[in-house]
Design an enzyme around this catalytic site. Structure first.
Site, PDB file in Angstrom:
ATOM      1  N   LYS A 127       0.802  -1.222   0.000  1.00 14.20           N
ATOM      2  CA  LYS A 127       0.000   0.000   0.000  1.00 14.20           C
ATOM      3  C   LYS A 127       0.839   1.277   0.000  1.00 14.20           C
ATOM      4  CE  LYS A 127      -4.488  -1.493   1.381  1.00 14.20           C
ATOM      5  NZ  LYS A 127      -4.301  -2.907   1.796  1.00 14.20           N
ATOM      6  N   GLU A 153      -9.817   6.993   3.857  1.00 16.86           N
ATOM      7  CA  GLU A 153     -10.689   6.104   4.606  1.00 16.86           C
ATOM      8  C   GLU A 153      -9.935   4.793   4.765  1.00 16.86           C
ATOM      9  OE1 GLU A 153     -10.961   6.177   1.278  1.00 16.86           O
ATOM     10  OE2 GLU A 153     -10.630   4.022   1.069  1.00 16.86           O
ATOM     11  N   SER A 208       1.462  -9.909  -1.111  1.00 15.61           N
ATOM     12  CA  SER A 208       1.147  -8.489  -0.910  1.00 15.61           C
ATOM     13  C   SER A 208       1.545  -7.924   0.446  1.00 15.61           C
ATOM     14  CB  SER A 208      -0.346  -8.248  -1.148  1.00 15.61           C
ATOM     15  OG  SER A 208      -1.133  -9.103  -0.329  1.00 15.61           O
TER      16      SER A 208
HETATM   17  C1  LIG Z   1      -5.148  -3.944   1.507  1.00  8.96           C
HETATM   18  C2  LIG Z   1      -4.472  -5.204   1.237  1.00  8.96           C
HETATM   19  C3  LIG Z   1      -4.860  -6.055   0.175  1.00  8.96           C
HETATM   20  C4  LIG Z   1      -6.068  -5.790  -0.691  1.00  8.96           C
HETATM   21  O1  LIG Z   1      -6.024  -4.619  -1.428  1.00  8.96           O
HETATM   22  P1  LIG Z   1      -5.775  -4.601  -2.999  1.00  8.96           P
HETATM   23  O2  LIG Z   1      -6.020  -3.194  -3.363  1.00  8.96           O
HETATM   24  O3  LIG Z   1      -6.749  -5.554  -3.637  1.00  8.96           O
HETATM   25  O4  LIG Z   1      -4.375  -5.014  -3.245  1.00  8.96           O
HETATM   26  C5  LIG Z   1      -4.125  -7.193  -0.067  1.00  8.96           C
HETATM   27  N1  LIG Z   1      -3.066  -7.528   0.713  1.00  8.96           N
HETATM   28  C6  LIG Z   1      -2.672  -6.750   1.740  1.00  8.96           C
HETATM   29  C7  LIG Z   1      -1.502  -7.184   2.544  1.00  8.96           C
HETATM   30  C8  LIG Z   1      -3.347  -5.568   2.046  1.00  8.96           C
HETATM   31  O5  LIG Z   1      -2.948  -4.813   3.066  1.00  8.96           O
END
Ligand SMILES: *Cc1c(COP(=O)(O)O)cnc(C)c1O
Length: 399
Positions: free
Chosen positions: A90, A112, A378
């Site tokens: 993020k 948000e 992610s």
């Molecule tokens: C917020 C988040 C997501 C989901 O958000 P996307 O916009 O779909 O990438 C996925 N993995 C993690 C670790 C997150 O913090």
């Protein structure tokens, strides 16, 4: 070959656009007129990349996961977004958007957040750039995500607890939009995923596309070709998936598999599998698929993972799924938990619950031994430890 990128009007096929209150028109319009110019400006690029390198910690490794590969009989690479500052992808977006906000003369940032991850990434860059920061969060989420609230406050952000509706993400979003309507001149709204009115989905995916630019280079070095056979990612709003596939969208040699949150099962009434269950409607200023009742009330989504618990989906992904460019699997809570445990024991990496949904794809799909599979990891699992520990205790009780 069909392009899956945004068109001039801000649409991806039938999805996208900007459905916003009149009062925000000039804000969104000025963002639309300026974002590409600013993003392409060499000075912006230089500043953005310097921060990605020295502050965020990029490039993140592309790791050939040996034991995981052995178990599933193919070549599995993990793109380690979990190693970024603040623990997930993020921050790639918030670093870029705060530089953009500064260039547009804004002095105040709003955001948000549901789980709090985007709120923390926003509060982080606001501290860095000395900008006022207000984060809207539903009261229910404030209560279940205490640590992230404490982090945001320590970073100097004001966290506003929202009491309307179900007191979750959708209500926090409405409140943030209301704030923006009251302060259109000095405030930039940092949206955390590839959602919202045009140009946000395109802005966010471009800022996240650093993930796929790095994958290209890294694969060239490791495999002698710059593309994988398969790309796997989880989707909440779609930003890590969009960023990881950005360079490959129009390359049919790269197959895309997305994992959305099935929750307790797509027919259980407790799910966040928007692409499986959603129908066309307007949410957060864009036309896309969303989970709604027959009379158009947004349904409360459910997933064990707070980051996938969103009732909509970015318009880019709605279109790619509809056109058959991506294959979307609904992964249930239990499958994700099992996959998280498996990665931890095979590779010594504790993944975020969101990323664990992507990892669970290996139990569902078979790949050939010479196939190269890149999975976007992610985020890291620190924030999910309580869930992992409680799960382990309830499993042991069952046995
Ligand atoms: C917020 C988040 C997501 C989901 O958000 P996307 O916009 O779909 O990438 C996925 N993995 C993690 C670790 C997150 O913090």
């Amino acid at each position: 070959m069909k392009s899956f990128y945004v068109n001039e009007e801000g649409y991806y096929g039938d999805f996208g656009g900007a459905y916003i209150p009149e009062i925000l028109y000039s804000n969104v319009e000025s963002l639309r007129n300026n974002y590409q110019k600013i993003l392409d400006d060499p000075e912006f690029q230089q500043e953005y990349h310097a921060l990605l390198t020295d502050y965020v910690g990029r490039p993140t490794p592309l790791y050939l996961a040996g034991r995981l590969s052995q178990r599933y009989g193919c070549r599995i690479y993990l793109k380690r977004e979990d190693l970024n500052h603040t623990g997930a992808h993020k921050i790639n977006n918030t670093v870029g958007q705060i530089l953009l906000a500064r260039r547009m003369g804004k002095t105040r940032i709003i955001a948000e957040t549901g789980a709090g991850q985007h709120g923390v990434a926003t509060a982080t860059v606001c501290a860095l750039m000395n900008m006022e920061c207000v984060v809207y969060m539903g009261r229910t989420d404030v209560e279940r995500q205490k640590l992230n609230v404490q982090k945001m406050e320590m970073l100097g952000a004001q966290v506003v607890s929202v009491d309307s509706g179900n007191r979750t993400l959708k209500d926090a979003t409405n409140e943030a939009i209301r704030d923006w309507c009251c302060h259109p001149a000095d405030t930039h709204y940092i949206i955390g995923s590839t959602v919202g009115p045009h140009p946000y989905p395109d802005l966010v995916v471009r800022l996240q596309s650093i993930i796929s630019k790095e994958i290209k280079k890294q694969l060239m070095g490791k495999e002698g070709r710059d593309y994988p056979d398969y790309l796997i990612a989880c989707v909440g709003g779609g930003s890590n998936a969009g960023g990881a596939m950005y360079e490959y969208i129009d390359n049919p040699q790269v197959k895309i598999i997305l994992a959305e949150a099935g929750g307790k099962g797509i027919h259980s009434g407790q799910s966040a599998a928007t692409i499986h269950l959603g129908s066309v409607g307007i949410i957060h200023g864009a036309k896309t698929l969303l989970m709604q009742t027959p009379d158009g009330q947004i349904e409360e989504p459910y997933s064990i993972s707070a980051g996938l618990d969103y009732p909509g989906i970015g318009p880019m992904h709605a279109n790619m799924a509809k056109q058959g460019r991506s294959e979307v699997l609904a992964i249930d809570d239990d499958e994700a938990l099992q996959a998280a445990m498996e990665l931890t024991r095979l590779e010594g990496i504790i993944p975020a619950l969101e990323s664990a949904h992507a990892l669970a794809v290996f139990k569902r799909k078979k790949f050939a031994p010479d196939q190269v599979v890149v999975l976007c990891l992610s985020g890291r699992g620190d924030k999910d430890m309580e869930t992992y520990v409680n799960q382990k205790i309830s499993n042991e009780k069952d046995q």
